[in-house]
Design an enzyme around this catalytic site. Structure first.
Site, mmCIF file in Angstrom:
data_model
loop_
_atom_site.group_PDB
_atom_site.id
_atom_site.type_symbol
_atom_site.label_atom_id
_atom_site.label_comp_id
_atom_site.label_asym_id
_atom_site.label_seq_id
_atom_site.Cartn_x
_atom_site.Cartn_y
_atom_site.Cartn_z
ATOM 1 N N GLU A 85 64.953 41.403 21.503
ATOM 2 C CA GLU A 85 65.743 42.584 21.837
ATOM 3 C C GLU A 85 65.217 43.193 23.073
ATOM 4 O OE1 GLU A 85 66.263 44.585 17.865
ATOM 5 O OE2 GLU A 85 64.808 42.996 17.498
ATOM 6 N N ARG A 124 64.710 51.919 23.192
ATOM 7 C CA ARG A 124 65.539 51.490 22.152
ATOM 8 C C ARG A 124 65.520 53.111 21.354
ATOM 9 N NH1 ARG A 124 63.767 49.105 16.581
ATOM 10 N NH2 ARG A 124 65.808 48.915 15.732
ATOM 11 N N ARG A 133 63.528 46.557 0.753
ATOM 12 C CA ARG A 133 64.825 47.642 0.604
ATOM 13 C C ARG A 133 65.636 46.706 -0.237
ATOM 14 N NH1 ARG A 133 65.858 48.540 6.934
ATOM 15 N NH2 ARG A 133 63.890 47.999 7.306
ATOM 16 N N ASN A 190 59.897 51.286 22.340
ATOM 17 C CA ASN A 190 60.344 51.373 21.435
ATOM 18 C C ASN A 190 59.291 52.296 20.588
ATOM 19 O OD1 ASN A 190 61.276 51.309 18.668
ATOM 20 N ND2 ASN A 190 61.314 49.049 18.633
ATOM 21 N N HIS A 239 70.394 47.037 13.818
ATOM 22 C CA HIS A 239 70.169 45.753 14.717
ATOM 23 C C HIS A 239 71.417 45.203 15.660
ATOM 24 C CE1 HIS A 239 68.378 44.806 10.661
ATOM 25 N NE2 HIS A 239 67.489 45.417 11.231
#
Ligand code: AMP
Length: 403
Positions: free
Chosen positions: A387, A94, A244, A7, A183
């Protein structure tokens, strides 16, 4: 088959080497602060009690050098887990944005690389970095097949009714403005695990999956497929997140610019880095916020109430969108660890069949589990996400033609 999952961010490379198909983690780590005055590599071997951690502080001028260093570490004669980098036969990357072009895991070739570049305007911070990761991995692991797993792919099953914004059509047709979702790898993984846990096939389960980490999203999974999700074209909408803002009236953004005179860079910074739990309470870590909540701190109580109320609203909305569901699934840093958030966001939902068993919810555990009360008709599950394993699993299935 030794499978490396990578990643790559703008200044970091996160990695995990797995032995597939059994999924055993051989080593993992993080190369960070690439291009900065002080770089750092954290490398881990072994699992659980046998885990060994090595930290190296050194300058890492660029991603190529970072990738070379991690290749050296994994094949180091003393602490390495393989004897030669050519033992790595598969690299799974990813990739954040696949737009509407990538529905599933993809072998990387020049066309795919061009598409990643073309889609960079949708993920300007992530896609270019992901491509650097691919290019450097191709050089450092020349024998390995390179494949990409897109964060948006799982959400490609979302129907137009759910992914379109009510803007003039040209913004969709010409500019590709629509909800894509993120996601996806995590939502797909926990959906599969939930199906297994419930002794059903993936196509037979309908779920509301809550990925609550630093970033957060909720996904409506109908018969194993994503039919709606709370992140949209960007990663700042939907749930309240660490920093956020989540869902907000677009009129507020116009007001900030037109009446308050803030520039768009300033507004962007406020919405992405200074809002969410941080903006509401001065803190974006659920651990310290929960402590403040327990101590009766009004700011923390308000922040966590807003955070949980937003989750509850999405549970209601997605229940209406899906119809009958089997379970609500909590995952990621907050979802897996915060009994408080799980309790607050499912409070007073007995009338729809959701009820937690308080002692099961409070249990400190890192395994997948059912925390619902015995008479709940909709189960509430906690399923740790993974993941890296999901990327390795899909990559292995692709090259072995099991997909
Ligand atoms: P993630 O992005 O999935 O790594 O999640 C990171 C977030 O999980 C952190 O910002 C914390 O707020 C939260 N978190 C991690 N561990 C715990 C814990 N033990 N209790 C509550 N929240 C936690």
């Amino acid at each position: 088959m030794k499978t490396l999952v990578i990643n790559t961010g703008s200044s970091s490379i996160k990695y995990q080497l797995l032995d597939m198909p059994d999924g055993k983690i051989l080593c993992s780590g993080l190369v960070e602060r690439i291009g900065e005055a002080k770089g750092r590599i954290i490398h881990k071997t072994g699992e659980d009690k046998n885990e060994k951690k090595y930290t190296y502080d050194e300058i890492i001028p660029d991603h190529q050098s970072g990738m070379n260093k991690l290749a050296k570490l994994i094949s180091d004669p003393k602490i390495g887990v393989i004897s030669n980098v050519n033992e790595v036969k598969l690299v799974g990357h990813r990739i954040v944005h696949g737009g509407d072009r990538f529905h599933s895991i993809t072998r990387i070739d020049n066309k795919v690389k061009e598409a990643i570049v073309e889609l960079s305007n949708l993920a300007p911070l992530h896609n270019p970095a992901n491509l650097i990761g691919i290019n450097t991995a191709e050089q450092v692991f020349p024998i390995a097949e390179q494949v990409g797993v897109f964060d948006t792919a799982f959400h490609q099953s979302i129907p137009e009714t759910a992914f379109r914004y009510a803007l003039p059509e040209r913004f969709y047709k010409v500019n590709g403005i629509r909800a894509y979702g993120f996601h996806g790898t995590s939502h797909r993984y926990v959906s599969r695990m939930a199906a297994q846990f419930l002794n059903k096939k993936l196509e037979e389960v309908s779920l509301i999956t809550l990925h609550l980490g630093n970033g957060a999203s909720v996904c409506a999974v109908k018969n194993g497929k994503s039919i709606d999700t709370s992140l949209g074209m960007s990663t700042i909408t939907g749930l309240v997140m660490g920093t956020r803002v989540g869902d907000i009236d677009p009129g507020v953004i116009i007001y900030m610019q037109e009446i308050l005179g803030l520039g768009y860079e300033e507004v962007k910074k406020i919405l992405t880095k200074e809002s969410g739990l941080l903006g509401l309470s001065g803190d974006n870590d659920l651990r310290s916020l929960s402590k403040r909540y327990d101590e009766g701190d009004p700011q923390a109580i308000l922040a966590l109430s807003i955070y949980s109320y937003r989750i509850k609203k999405y549970i209601g909305a997605y229940l209406a969108a899906i119809g009958k569901i089997d379970a609500i699934v909590f995952t990621a840093g907050v979802g897996e660890n915060s009994a408080l958030i799980r309790a607050l966001s499912t409070q007073n939902l007995e009338h729809i069949g959701v009820a937690l068993d308080p002692s099961k919810n409070e249990e400190n555990s890192s395994v997948r589990r059912d925390i619902s009360s015995r008479n709940a008709s909709i189960k509430t599950l906690v399923i740790p996400t993974n993941e890296e394993y999901e990327i390795a699993r899909q990559a292995y299935a692709l090259v072995n033609e099991a997909i």
